[in-house]
Design a protein around this motif. Structure first.
Motif, mmCIF file in Angstrom:
data_model
loop_
_atom_site.group_PDB
_atom_site.id
_atom_site.type_symbol
_atom_site.label_atom_id
_atom_site.label_comp_id
_atom_site.label_asym_id
_atom_site.label_seq_id
_atom_site.Cartn_x
_atom_site.Cartn_y
_atom_site.Cartn_z
ATOM 1 N N GLY A 53 2.771 7.754 4.570
ATOM 2 C CA GLY A 53 1.657 6.919 5.021
ATOM 3 C C GLY A 53 1.204 5.940 3.951
ATOM 4 O O GLY A 53 0.960 4.757 4.227
ATOM 5 N N VAL A 54 1.123 6.411 2.717
ATOM 6 C CA VAL A 54 0.751 5.522 1.610
ATOM 7 C C VAL A 54 1.835 4.464 1.400
ATOM 8 O O VAL A 54 1.535 3.291 1.143
ATOM 9 C CB VAL A 54 0.498 6.332 0.318
ATOM 10 N N ALA A 55 3.095 4.852 1.539
ATOM 11 C CA ALA A 55 4.193 3.892 1.373
ATOM 12 C C ALA A 55 4.135 2.798 2.424
ATOM 13 O O ALA A 55 4.380 1.626 2.129
ATOM 14 C CB ALA A 55 5.536 4.612 1.432
ATOM 15 N N ALA B 44 1.236 0.546 1.415
ATOM 16 C CA ALA B 44 1.578 -0.188 0.196
ATOM 17 C C ALA B 44 2.633 -1.264 0.450
ATOM 18 O O ALA B 44 2.667 -2.285 -0.229
ATOM 19 C CB ALA B 44 2.057 0.781 -0.884
ATOM 20 N N PHE B 45 3.499 -1.034 1.435
ATOM 21 C CA PHE B 45 4.509 -2.035 1.793
ATOM 22 C C PHE B 45 3.849 -3.334 2.228
ATOM 23 O O PHE B 45 4.318 -4.421 1.905
ATOM 24 C CB PHE B 45 5.406 -1.506 2.907
ATOM 25 N N VAL C 297 8.590 -3.260 -2.892
ATOM 26 C CA VAL C 297 8.267 -2.536 -4.129
ATOM 27 C C VAL C 297 7.055 -1.633 -3.919
ATOM 28 O O VAL C 297 7.009 -0.517 -4.434
ATOM 29 C CB VAL C 297 8.017 -3.531 -5.282
ATOM 30 N N GLY C 298 6.092 -2.099 -3.149
ATOM 31 C CA GLY C 298 4.894 -1.306 -2.882
ATOM 32 C C GLY C 298 5.214 -0.005 -2.176
ATOM 33 O O GLY C 298 4.585 1.022 -2.434
ATOM 34 N N SER D 165 1.961 8.552 -4.637
ATOM 35 C CA SER D 165 1.216 9.477 -3.792
ATOM 36 C C SER D 165 1.686 10.910 -3.983
ATOM 37 O O SER D 165 0.864 11.831 -4.035
ATOM 38 C CB SER D 165 1.367 9.067 -2.325
ATOM 39 N N ILE D 166 2.986 11.095 -4.092
ATOM 40 C CA ILE D 166 3.506 12.446 -4.341
ATOM 41 C C ILE D 166 2.978 12.971 -5.672
ATOM 42 O O ILE D 166 2.510 14.116 -5.766
ATOM 43 C CB ILE D 166 5.042 12.460 -4.319
#
Length: 161
Positions: free
Chosen positions: A88-90, A93-94, A100-101, A109-110
């Motif tokens: 979800g964070v990826a 961030a995308f 890259v985000g 996040s991990i």
């Protein structure tokens, strides 16, 4: 094509993006199927080109995922909640920093989740992050990046037409 149809196709894509990290949900297939749905409704050269590109990207991504060494998440001590949160964070961030985000958001996040879960130590969180990335992170990340690329291409094509 009207806004309600595009919104529904976009919602299926988002469901597919979330489904990439969820066990048992064919997230990549949902993303591809939504592009197929859109192309079938629009019937333009651009739409069919996007569908062809999406097909090539997904076949390549699934080939890479298949070649990666698979390991069972339950044997590593990593929870699916950690992987779902990181995915979800990826995704978020995308959209802030394309491509890259997603990578930074997933790994970051991990790390933060494991640091909190293990009580704040850097060494333990670092080791847990490496374990997660070896266990499922690489395959989830490859599939997620492919789906994000397809979704971004679809969005660009929709905005261009």
């Amino acid at each position: 094509m009207g806004t309600p149809e595009l919104s529904l196709i976009g919602a299926v894509m988002v469901l597919g993006l979330v489904g990439v990290a969820a066990p048992g949900v064919p997230g990549a297939l949902l993303v591809w199927a939504s592009v197929l749905w859109w192309a079938a409704l629009v019937h333009t050269t651009l739409a069919w080109g996007v569908l062809a590109g999406a097909t090539v990207v997904l076949v390549a991504a699934e080939s890479v995922v298949w070649l990666l060494p698979s390991r069972r998440i339950t044997e590593s001590g990593v929870t699916w909640r950690t992987v779902l949160n990181a995915s979800g964070v990826a995704i978020a961030a995308f959209w802030v920093l394309p491509v890259v985000g997603a990578l930074l958001g997933f790994v970051g996040s991990i790390y933060l989740t494991e640091r909190h879960r293990l009580g704040g130590g850097h060494g333990g969180a670092r080791a847990a992050t490496r374990r997660v990335m070896r266990t499922v992170g690489n395959s989830v990340l490859v599939e997620l990046l492919a789906c994000l690329l397809i979704t971004g291409t679809w969005l660009g094509a929709v905005l261009a037409s």
